[in-house]
Design a protein around this motif. Sequence first.
Motif, PDB file in Angstrom:
ATOM      1  N   LEU A  81      90.153  26.354  -3.904  1.00  0.00           N
ATOM      2  CA  LEU A  81      90.811  25.776  -2.732  1.00  0.00           C
ATOM      3  C   LEU A  81      92.329  25.799  -2.905  1.00  0.00           C
ATOM      4  O   LEU A  81      93.071  26.145  -1.979  1.00  0.00           O
ATOM      5  N   SER A  82      92.802  25.455  -4.093  1.00  0.00           N
ATOM      6  CA  SER A  82      94.246  25.416  -4.331  1.00  0.00           C
ATOM      7  C   SER A  82      94.874  26.796  -4.204  1.00  0.00           C
ATOM      8  O   SER A  82      95.877  26.980  -3.501  1.00  0.00           O
ATOM      9  N   TYR A  83      94.289  27.797  -4.871  1.00  0.00           N
ATOM     10  CA  TYR A  83      94.899  29.124  -4.830  1.00  0.00           C
ATOM     11  C   TYR A  83      94.689  29.810  -3.478  1.00  0.00           C
ATOM     12  O   TYR A  83      95.523  30.622  -3.053  1.00  0.00           O
ATOM     13  N   GLY A  84      93.597  29.488  -2.788  1.00  0.00           N
ATOM     14  CA  GLY A  84      93.431  29.997  -1.430  1.00  0.00           C
ATOM     15  C   GLY A  84      94.523  29.465  -0.522  1.00  0.00           C
ATOM     16  O   GLY A  84      95.144  30.203   0.257  1.00  0.00           O
ATOM     17  N   LEU A  85      94.805  28.167  -0.642  1.00  0.00           N
ATOM     18  CA  LEU A  85      95.861  27.568   0.172  1.00  0.00           C
ATOM     19  C   LEU A  85      97.243  27.991  -0.313  1.00  0.00           C
ATOM     20  O   LEU A  85      98.191  28.049   0.477  1.00  0.00           O
ATOM     21  N   PHE A  86      97.367  28.328  -1.598  1.00  0.00           N
ATOM     22  CA  PHE A  86      98.630  28.910  -2.081  1.00  0.00           C
ATOM     23  C   PHE A  86      98.928  30.200  -1.330  1.00  0.00           C
ATOM     24  O   PHE A  86     100.051  30.414  -0.855  1.00  0.00           O
ATOM     25  N   TRP A  87      97.922  31.072  -1.232  1.00  0.00           N
ATOM     26  CA  TRP A  87      98.154  32.341  -0.546  1.00  0.00           C
ATOM     27  C   TRP A  87      98.528  32.121   0.911  1.00  0.00           C
ATOM     28  O   TRP A  87      99.429  32.777   1.442  1.00  0.00           O
ATOM     29  N   ALA A 108     117.348  26.271  -4.397  1.00  0.00           N
ATOM     30  CA  ALA A 108     116.350  26.004  -5.440  1.00  0.00           C
ATOM     31  C   ALA A 108     114.936  25.877  -4.885  1.00  0.00           C
ATOM     32  O   ALA A 108     114.007  25.588  -5.640  1.00  0.00           O
ATOM     33  N   ALA A 109     114.754  26.113  -3.584  1.00  0.00           N
ATOM     34  CA  ALA A 109     113.443  25.866  -2.965  1.00  0.00           C
ATOM     35  C   ALA A 109     112.337  26.729  -3.561  1.00  0.00           C
ATOM     36  O   ALA A 109     111.295  26.222  -3.985  1.00  0.00           O
ATOM     37  N   MET A 110     112.529  28.035  -3.588  1.00  0.00           N
ATOM     38  CA  MET A 110     111.471  28.917  -4.095  1.00  0.00           C
ATOM     39  C   MET A 110     111.271  28.787  -5.605  1.00  0.00           C
ATOM     40  O   MET A 110     110.119  28.790  -6.070  1.00  0.00           O
ATOM     41  N   PRO A 111     112.341  28.656  -6.423  1.00  0.00           N
ATOM     42  CA  PRO A 111     112.100  28.380  -7.844  1.00  0.00           C
ATOM     43  C   PRO A 111     111.286  27.107  -8.060  1.00  0.00           C
ATOM     44  O   PRO A 111     110.408  27.068  -8.920  1.00  0.00           O
ATOM     45  N   ALA A 112     111.569  26.068  -7.258  1.00  0.00           N
ATOM     46  CA  ALA A 112     110.800  24.824  -7.378  1.00  0.00           C
ATOM     47  C   ALA A 112     109.341  25.053  -6.986  1.00  0.00           C
ATOM     48  O   ALA A 112     108.419  24.544  -7.637  1.00  0.00           O
ATOM     49  N   TYR A 113     109.131  25.821  -5.924  1.00  0.00           N
ATOM     50  CA  TYR A 113     107.779  26.163  -5.448  1.00  0.00           C
ATOM     51  C   TYR A 113     106.976  26.849  -6.552  1.00  0.00           C
ATOM     52  O   TYR A 113     105.862  26.439  -6.887  1.00  0.00           O
ATOM     53  N   PHE A 114     107.568  27.898  -7.131  1.00  0.00           N
ATOM     54  CA  PHE A 114     106.855  28.639  -8.175  1.00  0.00           C
ATOM     55  C   PHE A 114     106.694  27.810  -9.450  1.00  0.00           C
ATOM     56  O   PHE A 114     105.671  27.931 -10.139  1.00  0.00           O
ATOM     57  N   CYS A 115     107.679  26.974  -9.766  1.00  0.00           N
ATOM     58  CA  CYS A 115     107.563  26.121 -10.953  1.00  0.00           C
ATOM     59  C   CYS A 115     106.398  25.140 -10.824  1.00  0.00           C
ATOM     60  O   CYS A 115     105.645  24.919 -11.771  1.00  0.00           O
ATOM     61  N   MET A 116     106.248  24.540  -9.645  1.00  0.00           N
ATOM     62  CA  MET A 116     105.154  23.593  -9.443  1.00  0.00           C
ATOM     63  C   MET A 116     103.804  24.285  -9.557  1.00  0.00           C
ATOM     64  O   MET A 116     102.869  23.746 -10.152  1.00  0.00           O
ATOM     65  N   TRP A 117     103.712  25.492  -9.018  1.00  0.00           N
ATOM     66  CA  TRP A 117     102.462  26.245  -9.167  1.00  0.00           C
ATOM     67  C   TRP A 117     102.235  26.655 -10.622  1.00  0.00           C
ATOM     68  O   TRP A 117     101.098  26.711 -11.093  1.00  0.00           O
ATOM     69  N   GLY A 118     103.319  26.936 -11.340  1.00  0.00           N
ATOM     70  CA  GLY A 118     103.185  27.243 -12.763  1.00  0.00           C
ATOM     71  C   GLY A 118     102.686  26.053 -13.552  1.00  0.00           C
ATOM     72  O   GLY A 118     101.825  26.194 -14.432  1.00  0.00           O
ATOM     73  N   LEU A 119     103.215  24.859 -13.266  1.00  0.00           N
ATOM     74  CA  LEU A 119     102.754  23.640 -13.951  1.00  0.00           C
ATOM     75  C   LEU A 119     101.289  23.367 -13.657  1.00  0.00           C
ATOM     76  O   LEU A 119     100.498  23.040 -14.552  1.00  0.00           O
ATOM     77  N   PHE A 120     100.925  23.488 -12.383  1.00  0.00           N
ATOM     78  CA  PHE A 120      99.525  23.292 -11.999  1.00  0.00           C
ATOM     79  C   PHE A 120      98.619  24.262 -12.751  1.00  0.00           C
ATOM     80  O   PHE A 120      97.575  23.882 -13.304  1.00  0.00           O
ATOM     81  N   THR A 121      99.031  25.528 -12.795  1.00  0.00           N
ATOM     82  CA  THR A 121      98.207  26.555 -13.445  1.00  0.00           C
ATOM     83  C   THR A 121      98.137  26.343 -14.951  1.00  0.00           C
ATOM     84  O   THR A 121      97.098  26.589 -15.571  1.00  0.00           O
TER      85      THR A 121
END
Length: 201
Positions: A81-87, A108-121
């Motif tokens: 569900l998380s990665y489906g909604l990520f896409w 810093a918006a997109m770096p923050a976006y990718f960082c949060m997904w990196g932490l989750f992953t």
Amino acid sequence: METGTSKKLEVKNFDLTANPAPLGLLGFGVTTVLLNLHNAGFFALGSMILAMGIFYGGLAQVFAGVMEWKKGNTFGTTAFLSYGLFWLSLVGLIILPKLGLADASAGAAMPAYFCMWGLFTAVMFIGTLNHSRAMQVVFGTLALLFFLLAAADATGNGTITVVAGYVGILSGFSAVYSGLAQVLNEAYGRVVAPLGMMKKA
């Protein structure tokens, strides 16, 4: 005829539904490979990637996540569900500004976006330590991919984007392998493609 206390009949619920993990893994994997072929510089971002992000990377994983919920699999539900909604969110970030519905992300918006997904992953990767080696490769390389994308967006360094592209291709193909291996192993009733299953203590 039985006398005395009557015996209770035990009714067992047998789960006869199909394994949704291959669908989720393939939806994630194929779409990830295609996007990261773009990041690696092989072709431009276009409607093919956006359509894959909506339908196969997005909706297919959402469907798989709902099916994992029905099976009582918390890890699978959360991941798909998380990665489906990520896409779906990633496609939204690209097309909403083009439709004039929102400003493009800046600073810093997109770096923050990718960082949060990196932490989750990265936390989900810890969860795979009790799963197969194949899943550890998928989540380990995916966490690295997110952090590389964050660094690329923060610095504007194209070389980091290309490196991220190749890591993403590896991550995507490892998910494709894991998904197809599960399909083949079930189809043949034996291990055709090994997944490196962890031994239970």
